[in-house]
Design a protein around this motif. Structure first.
Motif, PDB file in Angstrom:
ATOM      1  N   VAL A  27      34.142  49.900  50.890  1.00 42.54           N
ATOM      2  CA  VAL A  27      34.114  51.299  51.328  1.00 42.54           C
ATOM      3  C   VAL A  27      35.553  51.774  51.550  1.00 42.54           C
ATOM      4  O   VAL A  27      36.500  50.989  51.530  1.00 42.54           O
ATOM      5  CB  VAL A  27      33.253  51.496  52.598  1.00 42.54           C
ATOM      6  CG1 VAL A  27      31.813  51.091  52.338  1.00 42.54           C
ATOM      7  CG2 VAL A  27      33.837  50.746  53.791  1.00 42.54           C
ATOM      8  N   SER A  28      35.719  53.063  51.774  1.00 47.87           N
ATOM      9  CA  SER A  28      37.065  53.642  51.868  1.00 47.87           C
ATOM     10  C   SER A  28      37.836  53.086  53.068  1.00 47.87           C
ATOM     11  O   SER A  28      37.235  52.673  54.070  1.00 47.87           O
ATOM     12  CB  SER A  28      36.977  55.163  51.991  1.00 47.87           C
ATOM     13  OG  SER A  28      36.481  55.513  53.279  1.00 47.87           O
ATOM     14  N   PRO A  29      39.161  53.080  52.983  1.00 42.86           N
ATOM     15  CA  PRO A  29      39.973  52.619  54.123  1.00 42.86           C
ATOM     16  C   PRO A  29      39.677  53.396  55.406  1.00 42.86           C
ATOM     17  O   PRO A  29      39.740  52.821  56.501  1.00 42.86           O
ATOM     18  CB  PRO A  29      41.413  52.854  53.650  1.00 42.86           C
ATOM     19  CG  PRO A  29      41.340  52.822  52.162  1.00 42.86           C
ATOM     20  CD  PRO A  29      40.000  53.410  51.816  1.00 42.86           C
ATOM     21  N   GLU A  30      39.358  54.685  55.284  1.00 48.50           N
ATOM     22  CA  GLU A  30      39.063  55.489  56.469  1.00 48.50           C
ATOM     23  C   GLU A  30      37.831  54.970  57.202  1.00 48.50           C
ATOM     24  O   GLU A  30      37.796  54.927  58.444  1.00 48.50           O
ATOM     25  CB  GLU A  30      38.853  56.956  56.072  1.00 48.50           C
ATOM     26  CG  GLU A  30      40.084  57.648  55.533  1.00 48.50           C
ATOM     27  CD  GLU A  30      40.385  57.285  54.080  1.00 48.50           C
ATOM     28  OE1 GLU A  30      39.479  56.729  53.403  1.00 48.50           O
ATOM     29  OE2 GLU A  30      41.510  57.533  53.625  1.00 48.50           O
ATOM     30  N   VAL A  31      36.817  54.572  56.439  1.00 45.91           N
ATOM     31  CA  VAL A  31      35.609  54.018  57.057  1.00 45.91           C
ATOM     32  C   VAL A  31      35.899  52.638  57.640  1.00 45.91           C
ATOM     33  O   VAL A  31      35.451  52.305  58.741  1.00 45.91           O
ATOM     34  CB  VAL A  31      34.461  53.963  56.033  1.00 45.91           C
ATOM     35  CG1 VAL A  31      33.239  53.252  56.628  1.00 45.91           C
ATOM     36  CG2 VAL A  31      34.075  55.368  55.579  1.00 45.91           C
ATOM     37  N   GLN A  32      36.672  51.837  56.921  1.00 53.27           N
ATOM     38  CA  GLN A  32      37.025  50.517  57.437  1.00 53.27           C
ATOM     39  C   GLN A  32      37.759  50.627  58.774  1.00 53.27           C
ATOM     40  O   GLN A  32      37.574  49.796  59.668  1.00 53.27           O
ATOM     41  CB  GLN A  32      37.882  49.764  56.422  1.00 53.27           C
ATOM     42  CG  GLN A  32      37.143  49.386  55.141  1.00 53.27           C
ATOM     43  CD  GLN A  32      37.999  48.568  54.183  1.00 53.27           C
ATOM     44  OE1 GLN A  32      38.795  47.731  54.610  1.00 53.27           O
ATOM     45  NE2 GLN A  32      37.842  48.805  52.893  1.00 53.27           N
ATOM     46  N   GLN A  33      38.568  51.675  58.927  1.00 52.66           N
ATOM     47  CA  GLN A  33      39.355  51.825  60.148  1.00 52.66           C
ATOM     48  C   GLN A  33      38.504  52.113  61.377  1.00 52.66           C
ATOM     49  O   GLN A  33      38.896  51.760  62.501  1.00 52.66           O
ATOM     50  CB  GLN A  33      40.392  52.940  59.953  1.00 52.66           C
ATOM     51  CG  GLN A  33      41.557  52.525  59.053  1.00 52.66           C
ATOM     52  CD  GLN A  33      42.446  53.698  58.679  1.00 52.66           C
ATOM     53  OE1 GLN A  33      42.303  54.798  59.207  1.00 52.66           O
ATOM     54  NE2 GLN A  33      43.366  53.460  57.757  1.00 52.66           N
ATOM     55  N   ILE A  34      37.339  52.732  61.211  1.00 51.55           N
ATOM     56  CA  ILE A  34      36.496  53.022  62.380  1.00 51.55           C
ATOM     57  C   ILE A  34      35.454  51.933  62.608  1.00 51.55           C
ATOM     58  O   ILE A  34      34.687  52.002  63.566  1.00 51.55           O
ATOM     59  CB  ILE A  34      35.796  54.391  62.252  1.00 51.55           C
ATOM     60  CG1 ILE A  34      34.847  54.419  61.055  1.00 51.55           C
ATOM     61  CG2 ILE A  34      36.807  55.521  62.199  1.00 51.55           C
ATOM     62  CD1 ILE A  34      33.940  55.634  61.031  1.00 51.55           C
ATOM     63  N   ALA A  35      35.430  50.926  61.722  1.00 54.82           N
ATOM     64  CA  ALA A  35      34.444  49.853  61.854  1.00 54.82           C
ATOM     65  C   ALA A  35      34.880  48.840  62.909  1.00 54.82           C
ATOM     66  O   ALA A  35      36.077  48.650  63.169  1.00 54.82           O
ATOM     67  CB  ALA A  35      34.244  49.156  60.516  1.00 54.82           C
ATOM     68  N   ILE A 269      29.807  56.469  51.294  1.00 49.95           N
ATOM     69  CA  ILE A 269      29.919  56.253  52.738  1.00 49.95           C
ATOM     70  C   ILE A 269      31.214  56.883  53.229  1.00 49.95           C
ATOM     71  O   ILE A 269      32.304  56.505  52.793  1.00 49.95           O
ATOM     72  CB  ILE A 269      29.898  54.750  53.080  1.00 49.95           C
ATOM     73  CG1 ILE A 269      28.685  54.059  52.430  1.00 49.95           C
ATOM     74  CG2 ILE A 269      29.895  54.548  54.589  1.00 49.95           C
ATOM     75  CD1 ILE A 269      27.345  54.622  52.850  1.00 49.95           C
ATOM     76  N   THR A 270      31.095  57.850  54.150  1.00 48.07           N
ATOM     77  CA  THR A 270      32.264  58.544  54.696  1.00 48.07           C
ATOM     78  C   THR A 270      32.241  58.463  56.219  1.00 48.07           C
ATOM     79  O   THR A 270      31.205  58.180  56.826  1.00 48.07           O
ATOM     80  CB  THR A 270      32.276  60.023  54.276  1.00 48.07           C
ATOM     81  OG1 THR A 270      31.138  60.685  54.874  1.00 48.07           O
ATOM     82  CG2 THR A 270      32.209  60.172  52.760  1.00 48.07           C
ATOM     83  N   THR A 271      33.389  58.730  56.815  1.00 45.67           N
ATOM     84  CA  THR A 271      33.453  58.731  58.283  1.00 45.67           C
ATOM     85  C   THR A 271      32.538  59.806  58.864  1.00 45.67           C
ATOM     86  O   THR A 271      31.912  59.597  59.900  1.00 45.67           O
ATOM     87  CB  THR A 271      34.902  58.953  58.747  1.00 45.67           C
ATOM     88  OG1 THR A 271      35.433  60.120  58.097  1.00 45.67           O
ATOM     89  CG2 THR A 271      35.773  57.755  58.408  1.00 45.67           C
ATOM     90  N   GLU A 272      32.468  60.955  58.187  1.00 46.65           N
ATOM     91  CA  GLU A 272      31.584  62.023  58.662  1.00 46.65           C
ATOM     92  C   GLU A 272      30.131  61.565  58.681  1.00 46.65           C
ATOM     93  O   GLU A 272      29.377  61.865  59.621  1.00 46.65           O
ATOM     94  CB  GLU A 272      31.728  63.268  57.777  1.00 46.65           C
ATOM     95  CG  GLU A 272      33.051  63.987  57.917  1.00 46.65           C
ATOM     96  CD  GLU A 272      34.176  63.345  57.094  1.00 46.65           C
ATOM     97  OE1 GLU A 272      35.327  63.811  57.223  1.00 46.65           O
ATOM     98  OE2 GLU A 272      33.897  62.386  56.347  1.00 46.65           O
ATOM     99  N   LYS A 273      29.706  60.836  57.654  1.00 46.30           N
ATOM    100  CA  LYS A 273      28.321  60.361  57.584  1.00 46.30           C
ATOM    101  C   LYS A 273      28.062  59.263  58.614  1.00 46.30           C
ATOM    102  O   LYS A 273      26.949  59.166  59.151  1.00 46.30           O
ATOM    103  CB  LYS A 273      28.004  59.862  56.174  1.00 46.30           C
ATOM    104  CG  LYS A 273      27.921  60.974  55.145  1.00 46.30           C
ATOM    105  CD  LYS A 273      27.660  60.414  53.751  1.00 46.30           C
ATOM    106  CE  LYS A 273      27.608  61.526  52.709  1.00 46.30           C
ATOM    107  NZ  LYS A 273      27.404  61.003  51.343  1.00 46.30           N
ATOM    108  N   VAL A 274      29.067  58.432  58.891  1.00 48.74           N
ATOM    109  CA  VAL A 274      28.916  57.423  59.942  1.00 48.74           C
ATOM    110  C   VAL A 274      28.677  58.110  61.279  1.00 48.74           C
ATOM    111  O   VAL A 274      27.769  57.752  62.043  1.00 48.74           O
ATOM    112  CB  VAL A 274      30.153  56.505  60.013  1.00 48.74           C
ATOM    113  CG1 VAL A 274      30.070  55.592  61.241  1.00 48.74           C
ATOM    114  CG2 VAL A 274      30.273  55.654  58.743  1.00 48.74           C
ATOM    115  N   ALA A 275      29.497  59.118  61.574  1.00 53.66           N
ATOM    116  CA  ALA A 275      29.339  59.854  62.833  1.00 53.66           C
ATOM    117  C   ALA A 275      27.978  60.537  62.898  1.00 53.66           C
ATOM    118  O   ALA A 275      27.300  60.514  63.938  1.00 53.66           O
ATOM    119  CB  ALA A 275      30.459  60.874  62.984  1.00 53.66           C
ATOM    120  N   ALA A 276      27.562  61.128  61.794  1.00 50.00           N
ATOM    121  CA  ALA A 276      26.298  61.867  61.776  1.00 50.00           C
ATOM    122  C   ALA A 276      25.105  60.954  62.018  1.00 50.00           C
ATOM    123  O   ALA A 276      24.175  61.322  62.756  1.00 50.00           O
ATOM    124  CB  ALA A 276      26.147  62.605  60.451  1.00 50.00           C
TER     125      ALA A 276
END
Length: 308
Positions: A27-35, A269-276
């Protein structure tokens, strides 16, 4: 919403929901960063079964979330985007398995790559990942192995375990399969001293050019431990983030084929979708019918036992 505000919201939601975010390297680095944890399929499958949280958010494709639910049925498992699927997970027919069982009887073990649906797992005897497939196949008492669904990983295992009779199924990961040997040769000409690190989901022509073959985690470990300056990486480009994180300050450079190997499903998979999904409780993965869940769980549990 700014990136910082989104990260703050995710942190708040994780606490409120007693949730842990598991992200695959692709998945994108942005998503990895919030994991909370980033890993390959095997590491995340093992981890999901040990966590004490109430909710798991699986930032990856569907078979990964399904496996987490099978191993932790008491947990709530959420997917940020339920359309993120793996084409290879469906590339096997039940008739293929039934025909092999009829022909070979008790001498056959059906070995299923973890990149498969719960139903496909339920037809099998044991699951494997790219990091433990050779070890598990070698340890099985049966001489004949039907390897499903990935013919390329199956072919790699057959080369490593020549004492077994390995039957291949006609499935593959389109992203790894489409990595071009000509593009790899161009990279090798440009960086002649660079090790070529390949995932065994790649096709045989590409694998013949590799100096090292291994799972995503093993590729990362190899690059981090080696002394070379340049590396040719033959797997999904999402792994670049973890490669650069683990080798920060070393000056190491990572080169991918010019036709970028990107997984469109992982990219959903995006950070926005994780938050949602945390905010709204959407994307919940349920258990399959009991007869499928029981059999599929057995194959995963056996993998964890044999893969230690």
């Amino acid at each position: 919403m700014s990136t910082g505000d989104l990260c703050d919201e995710v942190a708040h939601l994780k606490t409120a929901c007693d949730a842990v975010i598991l992200a695959h390297y692709y998945v994108s680095p942005e998503v990895q960063q919030i994991a909370d944890y980033v890993g390959d399929s095997f590491a995340l499958a093992k981890l999901a079964a040990t966590l004490s949280c109430h909710t798991l958010v699986f930032a990856g494709v569907r078979f990964m979330a399904e496996s987490a639910k099978l191993l932790s049925p008491e947990k709530t498992v959420l997917m940020p985007d339920q359309t993120a699927d793996c084409p290879m997970a469906h590339m096997v027919k039940q008739e293929t398995v039934a025909a092999a069982r009829a022909q070979y009887g008790e001498d056959l073990a059906v070995v299923c790559y973890v990149n498969s649906t719960a139903e496909v797992k339920s037809w099998s005897d044991v699951c494997v990942t790219s990091s433990n497939a050779v070890k598990i196949v070698r340890a099985l008492p049966q001489h004949t192995i039907l390897f499903i669904p990935d013919r390329h990983l199956g072919s790699y295992v057959a080369e490593q375990v020549p004492e077994k009779n390995i039957i291949l199924n006609d499935g593959c990961c389109p992203i790894h399969h489409n990595i071009s040997a000509d593009e790899v040769r161009s990279l090798m000409a440009e960086y002649p001293d660079a090790p070529v690190l390949a995932h065994p989901e790649c096709g045989p022509e590409v694998m013949a050019l590799a100096s090292f073959a291994g799972s995503t985690s093993q590729i990362i470990e190899k690059a981090a431990a080696s002394q070379a300056h340049d590396y040719i990486i033959l797997t999904v480009e999402g792994v670049r983030g973890e490669l650069e994180r683990q080798t920060a300050g070393s000056g190491k450079r990572f080169h991918f084929p010019s036709t970028r190997p990107l997984c469109p499903d992982m990219s959903r998979i995006t950070t926005e979708k994780v938050a949602a999904c945390l905010r709204e409780g959407t994307g919940e993965i349920g258990l399959p019918p009991a007869y499928i869940a029981k059999a599929a769980r057995c194959t995963l549990t056996r993998m964890l036992e044999l893969g230690r």
